[in-house]
Design a protein around this motif. Sequence first.
Motif, PDB file in Angstrom:
ATOM      1  N   TYR A 228      -4.728  -1.282  -7.499  1.00  0.00           N
ATOM      2  CA  TYR A 228      -6.006  -0.882  -6.920  1.00  0.00           C
ATOM      3  C   TYR A 228      -5.906   0.574  -6.484  1.00  0.00           C
ATOM      4  CZ  TYR A 228      -6.481  -5.906  -6.820  1.00  0.00           C
ATOM      5  OH  TYR A 228      -6.500  -7.226  -7.194  1.00  0.00           O
TER       6      TYR A 228
ATOM      7  N   ARG B 145     -11.138  -1.032  -2.948  1.00  0.00           N
ATOM      8  CA  ARG B 145     -10.202  -1.685  -2.051  1.00  0.00           C
ATOM      9  C   ARG B 145     -10.221  -3.181  -2.314  1.00  0.00           C
ATOM     10  NH1 ARG B 145      -7.981   1.331   1.853  1.00  0.00           N
ATOM     11  NH2 ARG B 145      -8.896   3.382   2.249  1.00  0.00           N
ATOM     12  N   ARG B 146      -9.076  -3.801  -2.041  1.00  0.00           N
ATOM     13  CA  ARG B 146      -8.934  -5.243  -2.281  1.00  0.00           C
ATOM     14  C   ARG B 146      -8.730  -5.955  -0.957  1.00  0.00           C
ATOM     15  NH1 ARG B 146      -9.854  -9.311  -6.042  1.00  0.00           N
ATOM     16  NH2 ARG B 146      -8.303 -10.944  -5.810  1.00  0.00           N
TER      17      ARG B 146
ATOM     18  N   SER C 130      -1.868  -1.193  -3.928  1.00  0.00           N
ATOM     19  CA  SER C 130      -2.960  -0.241  -3.756  1.00  0.00           C
ATOM     20  C   SER C 130      -2.418   1.144  -3.415  1.00  0.00           C
ATOM     21  CB  SER C 130      -3.896  -0.717  -2.630  1.00  0.00           C
ATOM     22  OG  SER C 130      -4.909   0.233  -2.378  1.00  0.00           O
TER      23      SER C 130
ATOM     24  N   THR D 205      -8.067   3.836  -4.578  1.00  0.00           N
ATOM     25  CA  THR D 205      -9.173   4.022  -3.637  1.00  0.00           C
ATOM     26  C   THR D 205      -9.793   5.408  -3.688  1.00  0.00           C
ATOM     27  OG1 THR D 205      -7.625   4.658  -1.884  1.00  0.00           O
ATOM     28  CG2 THR D 205      -8.197   2.318  -2.058  1.00  0.00           C
TER      29      THR D 205
ATOM     30  N   GLY E 275       0.835  -1.188   0.000  1.00  0.00           N
ATOM     31  CA  GLY E 275       0.000   0.000   0.000  1.00  0.00           C
ATOM     32  C   GLY E 275       0.872   1.241   0.000  1.00  0.00           C
TER      33      GLY E 275
END
Length: 271
Positions: free
Chosen positions: A242, A262-263, A213, A244, A175
């Motif tokens: 990903y 979101r994953r 992400s 957000t 992230g």
Amino acid sequence: MTQAFVMSPLLRGFAGIFCPQAALSLRRPKGLRPFGNCIMKSQKKTDHLERTAESFRHEVLSPAKVCGLITESETVRRLRLLITNKDFSFKAGQWVDFFIPDVPVVGGFSICSSPSLLKQESALELAVKYTNHAPSLWVHTKCALGSEVTVRVGGNFFFDPQPSDPPVNIVLIAGGVGINPLLSILLHLTDLQRHRDKKEGGYEMGKVRLLFSARNTDELLFKKSILNLTSEFPGKVRCNFYVTQQTTEISEELQPYVTERRRVLPGPGIT
């Protein structure tokens, strides 16, 4: 977001999680070599040296000179450091203590380059996010080509497969700026595979799946380099991005790889 994890391998019945500060592993493959206790918990301490006091550190301190500066995003600046100490080394996934002249606070930044860059060019790279922390402020407001710092390698968790180790399949989950140590691992694995493909022997890379992400596609650091690796190693390297908080249209180039939500953490049976 600054978290980063490694899950290895992909096969059902195996599980493991890696992050720069903590790890939980039920069955650890060869090459993933942590030191000390593996406990996942939030870190309340904000000082880097205090937070990592029990972490492994090399004894080698090396002067380094900034020889490259790149703006990765609106919030992240990448540095290339020329390392002058020939005894300096690191393993993919580790970080450096970052000592800045006239700045009393010591920084702690994950290395985002492969160990082979150090071997070939005596250099390493750091991608530093803008914050009010003194070392980060210095990187974004005062650091320039030719600036001199001192670095020391540390970190309990890294991926260092040996030539005789069997290939393992790995899931990398990151992230935000937490991609840094995982990019180092991915670059190291692909460097080892290139060496093997030249029929020079060595470790064979298994399958690598990256789930990354960020708030938006601008904050998907190193995305072009990552996509280039998926093209160079089809069937070996896969990635899913990903976002957000995307407020603009995703470019056509990135659309096949980006999901706007979101994953959840995948199960061990992911393929």
